[in-house]
Design a protein around this motif. Structure first.
Motif, short mmCIF file in Angstrom:
data_model
loop_
_atom_site.label_atom_id
_atom_site.label_comp_id
_atom_site.label_asym_id
_atom_site.label_seq_id
_atom_site.Cartn_x
_atom_site.Cartn_y
_atom_site.Cartn_z
N GLY A 229 0.80 -1.22 0.00
CA GLY A 229 0.00 0.00 0.00
C GLY A 229 0.83 1.27 0.00
O GLY A 229 0.28 2.37 0.10
N PHE A 266 -4.79 2.95 -7.72
CA PHE A 266 -4.08 2.76 -6.45
C PHE A 266 -3.60 4.11 -5.92
O PHE A 266 -3.81 4.46 -4.76
N ARG A 270 -4.38 6.27 -2.54
CA ARG A 270 -3.25 6.59 -1.68
C ARG A 270 -3.20 8.11 -1.41
O ARG A 270 -2.99 8.54 -0.27
N LEU A 289 -5.22 -0.47 -4.58
CA LEU A 289 -4.82 -0.34 -3.18
C LEU A 289 -5.62 -1.38 -2.38
O LEU A 289 -6.82 -1.23 -2.18
N THR A 293 -4.72 -2.89 3.53
CA THR A 293 -3.75 -1.87 3.94
C THR A 293 -4.42 -0.57 4.41
O THR A 293 -3.73 0.36 4.80
N THR A 323 -10.06 -5.23 -3.18
CA THR A 323 -9.67 -3.82 -3.30
C THR A 323 -10.90 -2.91 -3.17
O THR A 323 -11.33 -2.58 -2.06
#
Length: 405
Positions: A229, A266, A270, A289, A293, A323
């Motif tokens: 992650g 992702f 993030r 991602l 995480t 995800t």
């Protein structure tokens, strides 16, 4: 002995859809079956014929990028390609799309999409009539590029409507569009659609900003895809965004939107976790991602941010049940009121141009759900009901344009 080749950016990148060829004499009629176009894709770095992956799923199985294009329609034309009764120029409308790999103007090099130096030889009734010319990629004239102080390449398009305080739409590319050519970040697939009239109209004119990393956004410093992650590019990307905004002070800092596909999806999630106060909305697509995480505190930080996820159930590259799906459900359970999710069963051609032999829409591989987003097709929420904006059904970019900090 010359040609002009015209390429359009389609769902899977730039494809030559038409050529204008000098015949050397005036003609009043021609037959498409009499033409054949030989293609050589040249590696711009080496000057040699490019070696390209045989398929997306076999990147190490390489073949020379040499083949041919066929012609579906031919007619005398003027210098702009308009049909005329007779001319010494002929327009050739080519077969193109996912079933015709040599209509594509890019190829895979070392795992990254890159534009080739495409060279065409046009034969008429077996004789060469053109073997030099130019390739014109629609939309490239709108794109500018740069390099940030943080070391990231970027491409961008200025607002296409007069707007004294334009918003900014950030696009984060997938793993295949990383590398060295910033044009790929915005022209490697249909991202340029964000600069075209319909979507620009929703925003009243907006910057489209596409940063590019040298490897992939998921690189945590190991150079590998990981499930940690973490990204080594987080600070550099934020610095690049802020540098661009500072250089264009007219940008409305209450209307900065971030999205992207796969690796870029992702990085979208993030970035909104790490900088939730900076963005007015997010549109992550087939985002990678992994939910494991994301902490409960992270969910709390972003639950009030407008987010619209897109994914396909059959995605085997980024499994949605590990995800986006659990992350979305956690957001809803936490009380998120403006978080949506267009969840498609499969990824099908939306244009009506590409079909399977049985006449049904061509089916792309399941990871390609960005096709739906970039065509502004996303309308339904996770439960299959329309997403509403001011009580009326909306589309993903119409909705995004309405979001403010």
């Amino acid at each position: 002995m010359s040609y002009k080749a015209y390429a359009q950016v389609l769902d899977w990148g730039g494809h030559v859809t038409k050529m204008i060829v000098a015949m050397g004499e005036e003609v009043s009629s021609v037959s498409a079956e009499d033409f054949l176009i030989h293609v050589q894709k040249i590696d711009k770095e080496t000057g040699l014929i490019a070696m390209t992956a045989k398929s997306f799923f076999k990147p190490n199985d390489k073949v020379p990028a040499v083949g041919s294009m066929t012609v579906k329609k031919a007619y005398p034309c003027d210098e702009n390609g308009n049909e005329t009764a007779s001319s010494d120029l002929v327009a050739l409308e080519t077969n193109y799309g996912p079933m015709y790999p040599y209509s594509a103007i890019a190829y895979q090099k070392n795992g990254y999409t890159t534009f080739a130096d495409c060279r065409y030889t046009v034969r008429y009734q077996g004789e060469v009539i053109a073997n030099r010319g130019e390739l014109i990629l629609e939309g490239k004239e709108l794109v500018e590029t740069g390099v940030s102080e943080a070391g990231l390449n970027y491409a961008f398009v200025r607002p296409q409507l007069n707007n004294p305080k334009p918003p900014m739409i950030i696009w984060l590319h997938g793993a295949g569009e990383g590398g060295w050519d910033p044009y790929i970040a915005i022209l490697g697939n249909k991202v340029i659609n964000l600069a075209y009239p319909t979507i620009q109209g929703y925003f009243g004119g907006a910057y489209v900003f596409a940063p590019q990393c040298k490897t992939m956004w998921m690189d945590n410093g190991s150079g590998q895809y990981t499930r940690t992650g973490k990204s080594m590019y987080t600070t550099a990307l934020m610095d690049t965004i802020k540098e661009f905004v500072a250089a264009h002070p007219e940008i409305d800092q209450n209307r900065i939107y971030i999205g992207g596909c796969s690796n870029g999806g992702f990085m979208t999630v993030r970035m909104i976790i790490d900088f939730p106060e900076y963005f007015a909305g997010a549109y992550p697509i087939c985002e990678a991602l992994y939910d494991e995480t994301i902490s409960d505190a992270d969910i709390e930080h972003i639950k009030n941010l407008p987010i619209w996820f897109t994914h396909a159930q059959v995605d085997t590259i980024v499994p949605p049940n590990e995800t986006a799906v659990p992350t979305y459900k956690r957001l809803i359970a936490a009380g998120a009121e403006n978080v949506h999710f267009s969840y498609y069963e499969r990824v099908l051609d939306q244009t009506g141009l590409f079909k399977k032999p049985d006449g049904t829409p061509f089916e792309y591989f399941g990871h390609g759900s960005w096709i739906y987003t970039l065509n502004n097709d996303c309308k339904l929420d996770f439960d299959g009901t329309p997403v509403l904006l001011n009580g009326e059904p909306t589309t993903i970019f119409q909705w995004l344009a309405a979001q403010h900090k």
